[in-house]
Design an enzyme around this catalytic site. Structure first.
Site, PDB file in Angstrom:
ATOM      1  N   ILE A 286      63.738  70.990  26.361  1.00 43.43           N
ATOM      2  CA  ILE A 286      64.542  71.329  25.191  1.00 43.43           C
ATOM      3  C   ILE A 286      63.757  72.321  24.342  1.00 43.43           C
ATOM      4  O   ILE A 286      62.580  72.104  24.036  1.00 43.43           O
ATOM      5  CB  ILE A 286      64.894  70.067  24.369  1.00 43.43           C
ATOM      6  CG1 ILE A 286      65.730  69.102  25.226  1.00 43.43           C
ATOM      7  CG2 ILE A 286      65.653  70.455  23.094  1.00 43.43           C
ATOM      8  CD1 ILE A 286      66.056  67.784  24.558  1.00 43.43           C
TER       9      ILE A 286
ATOM     10  N   HIS B 150      56.283  77.672  23.977  1.00 46.66           N
ATOM     11  CA  HIS B 150      56.042  76.727  25.068  1.00 46.66           C
ATOM     12  C   HIS B 150      57.297  76.507  25.915  1.00 46.66           C
ATOM     13  O   HIS B 150      57.206  76.374  27.136  1.00 46.66           O
ATOM     14  CB  HIS B 150      55.545  75.398  24.495  1.00 46.66           C
ATOM     15  CG  HIS B 150      55.107  74.416  25.528  1.00 46.66           C
ATOM     16  ND1 HIS B 150      54.004  74.612  26.328  1.00 46.66           N
ATOM     17  CD2 HIS B 150      55.631  73.226  25.902  1.00 46.66           C
ATOM     18  CE1 HIS B 150      53.866  73.591  27.138  1.00 46.66           C
ATOM     19  NE2 HIS B 150      54.834  72.738  26.912  1.00 46.66           N
TER      20      HIS B 150
END
Length: 140
Positions: free
Chosen positions: A68, A74
């Site tokens: 998510i 990242h």
């Protein structure tokens, strides 16, 4: 009948449970044997599949996980590199279905993971089975 390994990045338990259930249901409905291996995150899925393939125990694989989007870069690294790793193994001739969801929020993940809705786990299992069928078609 073939043996498949579902490799799940166990980060969001409730979402993974749905993805694994969908993948398992699709594989078992087709008469295949299923095992599940858990790894810490999506980046470890391709490596675990590569290691498991050395055993010769599995005909195909399904990578499962949920990434998510957060506030940092990242997300892009995990989403891109896990997909790249799975694709590299697939291009080497392995039958792998990619069921790693890369989404903006949990609501999107819920719809995609739920076997009663988008069933992305089941779709990934069907992709792995399709590639296994192609292996048989083009072998020898």
């Amino acid at each position: 009948m073939a043996r498949f390994l579902i490799v799940e990045a166990r980060f969001y338990d409730h979402l993974n449970d749905m993805l694994v259930a969908g993948a398992r249901a699709a594989l078992e409905a087709a008469g295949h044997e299923v095992e599940v291996l858990t790894v810490p995150g999506a980046l470890e899925v391709p490596g675990a599949i590569a290691l498991a393939s050395e055993s010769g125990r599995y005909a195909g694989y399904v990578g499962i996980g949920v990434v998510i989007r957060g506030e940092t870069y990242h997300f892009e690294i995990v989403a891109g590199e896990s997909a790249r790793g799975i694709m590299a193994l697939t291009m080497d001739g392995m039958a792998i279905g990619n069921g790693i969801l890369t989404v903006e929020n949990e609501a999107q993940a819920l719809v995609r993971a739920d076997p009663a809705q988008n069933d992305k786990g089941g779709e990934a299992a069907k992709a792995a089975m399709a590639l296994l069928d192609l292996q048989g078609r083009f072998a020898g």
